[in-house]
Design a protein around this motif. Structure first.
Motif, short mmCIF file in Angstrom:
data_model
loop_
_atom_site.label_atom_id
_atom_site.label_comp_id
_atom_site.label_asym_id
_atom_site.label_seq_id
_atom_site.Cartn_x
_atom_site.Cartn_y
_atom_site.Cartn_z
N PRO A 221 0.84 -1.21 0.00
CA PRO A 221 0.00 0.00 0.00
C PRO A 221 0.87 1.25 0.00
O PRO A 221 1.96 1.28 0.59
N GLU A 222 0.41 2.28 -0.69
CA GLU A 222 1.23 3.48 -0.87
C GLU A 222 1.65 4.09 0.46
O GLU A 222 2.79 4.53 0.61
N GLY A 246 11.74 3.12 12.68
CA GLY A 246 12.73 2.19 13.23
C GLY A 246 12.19 0.79 13.44
O GLY A 246 12.95 -0.11 13.80
N LYS A 247 10.92 0.57 13.21
CA LYS A 247 10.32 -0.75 13.38
C LYS A 247 10.64 -1.64 12.17
O LYS A 247 10.78 -1.16 11.05
N THR A 248 10.74 -2.93 12.45
CA THR A 248 11.05 -3.90 11.39
C THR A 248 9.82 -4.74 11.09
O THR A 248 9.14 -5.21 12.02
N VAL A 249 9.55 -4.95 9.81
CA VAL A 249 8.40 -5.75 9.39
C VAL A 249 8.92 -6.97 8.62
O VAL A 249 9.64 -6.82 7.63
N ARG A 250 8.54 -8.14 9.10
CA ARG A 250 8.86 -9.37 8.39
C ARG A 250 7.66 -9.74 7.53
O ARG A 250 6.65 -10.20 8.02
N TRP A 251 7.82 -9.50 6.24
CA TRP A 251 6.70 -9.62 5.31
C TRP A 251 6.59 -10.99 4.69
O TRP A 251 5.51 -11.47 4.37
N THR A 257 -1.18 -10.04 -0.04
CA THR A 257 -0.80 -8.66 0.23
C THR A 257 -1.86 -7.91 1.03
O THR A 257 -1.55 -7.27 2.05
N ASP A 258 -3.10 -7.97 0.58
CA ASP A 258 -4.16 -7.23 1.26
C ASP A 258 -4.33 -7.70 2.70
O ASP A 258 -4.48 -6.88 3.62
N ARG A 259 -4.30 -8.99 2.89
CA ARG A 259 -4.45 -9.55 4.24
C ARG A 259 -3.31 -9.11 5.14
O ARG A 259 -3.52 -8.68 6.29
N LYS A 260 -2.09 -9.19 4.64
CA LYS A 260 -0.93 -8.79 5.44
C LYS A 260 -0.98 -7.30 5.79
O LYS A 260 -0.64 -6.89 6.91
N LYS A 262 -3.60 -5.34 6.14
CA LYS A 262 -4.61 -5.08 7.16
C LYS A 262 -4.14 -5.53 8.54
O LYS A 262 -4.32 -4.83 9.55
N VAL A 263 -3.53 -6.71 8.58
CA VAL A 263 -3.03 -7.22 9.87
C VAL A 263 -1.92 -6.32 10.40
O VAL A 263 -1.88 -5.99 11.60
N LEU A 264 -1.02 -5.88 9.50
CA LEU A 264 0.09 -5.02 9.94
C LEU A 264 -0.42 -3.67 10.46
O LEU A 264 0.09 -3.14 11.44
N ALA A 265 -1.44 -3.12 9.79
CA ALA A 265 -1.99 -1.85 10.25
C ALA A 265 -2.51 -1.97 11.67
O ALA A 265 -2.35 -1.04 12.49
N ALA A 266 -3.12 -3.09 12.00
CA ALA A 266 -3.61 -3.30 13.37
C ALA A 266 -2.46 -3.51 14.35
O ALA A 266 -2.47 -3.00 15.48
N LEU A 267 -1.44 -4.24 13.91
CA LEU A 267 -0.31 -4.51 14.80
C LEU A 267 0.49 -3.25 15.13
O LEU A 267 1.00 -3.10 16.26
N LEU A 268 0.62 -2.35 14.17
CA LEU A 268 1.44 -1.16 14.38
C LEU A 268 0.86 -0.21 15.43
O LEU A 268 1.56 0.71 15.89
N THR A 269 -0.38 -0.45 15.81
CA THR A 269 -0.97 0.37 16.88
C THR A 269 -0.50 -0.10 18.25
O THR A 269 -0.79 0.56 19.26
N GLN A 270 0.22 -1.20 18.28
CA GLN A 270 0.71 -1.76 19.55
C GLN A 270 2.23 -1.58 19.65
O GLN A 270 2.92 -1.43 18.64
N GLN A 271 2.69 -1.60 20.85
CA GLN A 271 4.12 -1.45 21.08
C GLN A 271 4.87 -2.69 20.63
O GLN A 271 4.42 -3.82 20.84
N GLY A 272 6.01 -2.45 20.01
CA GLY A 272 6.83 -3.57 19.58
C GLY A 272 7.97 -3.08 18.71
O GLY A 272 8.07 -1.91 18.36
N LYS A 273 8.85 -4.01 18.38
CA LYS A 273 10.00 -3.67 17.56
C LYS A 273 10.01 -4.45 16.25
O LYS A 273 10.37 -3.92 15.20
N ILE A 274 9.58 -5.70 16.30
CA ILE A 274 9.55 -6.55 15.11
C ILE A 274 8.12 -7.06 14.92
O ILE A 274 7.55 -7.67 15.83
N TYR A 275 7.57 -6.80 13.75
CA TYR A 275 6.20 -7.20 13.44
C TYR A 275 6.24 -8.24 12.32
O TYR A 275 6.66 -7.93 11.20
N ASP A 276 5.82 -9.44 12.63
CA ASP A 276 5.91 -10.54 11.68
C ASP A 276 4.52 -10.86 11.13
O ASP A 276 3.65 -11.36 11.85
N VAL A 277 4.32 -10.57 9.83
CA VAL A 277 3.04 -10.89 9.18
C VAL A 277 3.25 -11.87 8.02
O VAL A 277 2.42 -11.96 7.12
N SER A 278 4.38 -12.57 8.04
CA SER A 278 4.65 -13.52 6.96
C SER A 278 3.58 -14.62 6.92
O SER A 278 3.28 -15.15 5.86
N ALA A 279 3.01 -14.93 8.10
CA ALA A 279 1.84 -15.82 8.17
C ALA A 279 0.72 -14.99 8.79
O ALA A 279 0.61 -14.90 10.01
#
Length: 287
Positions: A221-222, A246-251, A257-260, A262-279
């Motif tokens: 997404p743009e 500075g956050k890392t996304v494991r894609w 793509t669309d599913r990942k 949407k899931v990532l957008a929800a995850l980024l509202t939470q605290q963390g450093k590495i966000y894994d949406v590969s599954a």
């Protein structure tokens, strides 16, 4: 005793008359072979005369024959003149080369690469060769060449669009722009703003990892793409990128793509450093 003698006529004479009459009739109806031949000859002669008369009627007159010959001669001359006009005359030669779609690539450079001889007849212009030569230019993605009669040749190009860049580092030859197909098509002096940097062992359109990374960038997404700063991967299925925060996304790979997203957008509202949406069915956050 008185009696009357009755005389009976013999049937023999009557039978003889009938036979003679039948014989006469048979003789009258019978024709000799000579007579038959004469009849056939007369019939054949009449048929021949009819055919010759029909042929004389269908045979063109001398005036018509002369006109036909003149028409044929004029047709040949016209075709020869037309062929000369199209293939050899300068009247229908290439006088203008129009370039469409060129923005960052110089139109004059495209004309020079096309290599169209001055004054070449339009029909002798090798449009396929022109297309292939222009397509070899680094910044050109697609080329279409067409004739616009009477004297214009049109070259329509689609330029490559940079989707990322990589820096060859100290001692290298500069910063290289990469398009969505993994093609390295241009070298610039400074890092372009708004594009993610590729940190890969090798960047090439023939490299599966490069193609996987550019495929992921092409479907992001743009809004997410604007936040992406660097992209790395060791295998085609292990794409990950670093955001401007500075956050890392494991894609992972370029699927779902669309599913990942949407899931990532929800995850980024939470605290963390590495966000894994590969599954995307089992996303994780690592602090």
């Amino acid at each position: 005793m008185t009696g009357t003698r009755q005389r009976r006529r013999s049937p023999a004479p009557r039978a003889g008359e009938e036979q003679r009459a039948a014989l006469a009739r048979e003789r009258r109806g019978r024709r000799t072979e000579e007579e038959r031949q004469r009849t056939r000859a007369r019939t054949s002669a009449r048929s021949g005369r009819s055919k010759r008369a029909a042929a004389r009627k269908s045979r063109p007159t001398r005036g018509k024959e002369i006109r036909r010959r003149w028409v044929a001669l004029l047709t040949v001359v016209t075709l020869a003149a037309l062929g000369y006009l199209l293939f050899f005359s300068s009247l229908l030669s290439v006088k203008t080369i129009e370039v469409q779609g060129a923005k960052t690539v110089s139109a004059d450079q495209i004309r020079a690469t096309a290599q169209v001889p001055p004054g070449q007849p339009m029909l002798r212009a090798d449009v396929d060769g022109i297309r292939d030569r222009v397509a070899q230019m680094p910044g050109i993605a697609t080329v279409d060449v067409s004739r616009s009669w009477p004297t214009t040749l049109e070259i329509a190009v689609t330029e490559r669009t940079a989707i990322a860049f990589f820096d060859s580092g100290p001692g290298g030859d500069g910063v290289h722009l990469v398009d969505g197909g993994g093609v390295v098509f241009k070298t610039v002096k400074t890092r372009p703003a708004g594009l993610p940097e590729l940190k890969l062992p090798k960047v090439s359109e023939d490299d599966p990892v490069t193609r996987a990374v550019t495929a992921v960038l092409g479907v992001l997404p743009e809004q997410l793409l604007k936040q992406t700063k660097t992209v790395t991967a060791k295998t085609p299925a292990s794409v990950e990128f670093t955001l401007s925060t500075g956050k890392t996304v494991r894609w992972g790979n370029a699927e779902n793509t669309d599913r990942k997203a949407k899931v990532l957008a929800a995850l980024l509202t939470q605290q963390g450093k590495i966000y894994d949406v590969s599954a995307p069915e089992l996303p994780t956050i690592t602090s």
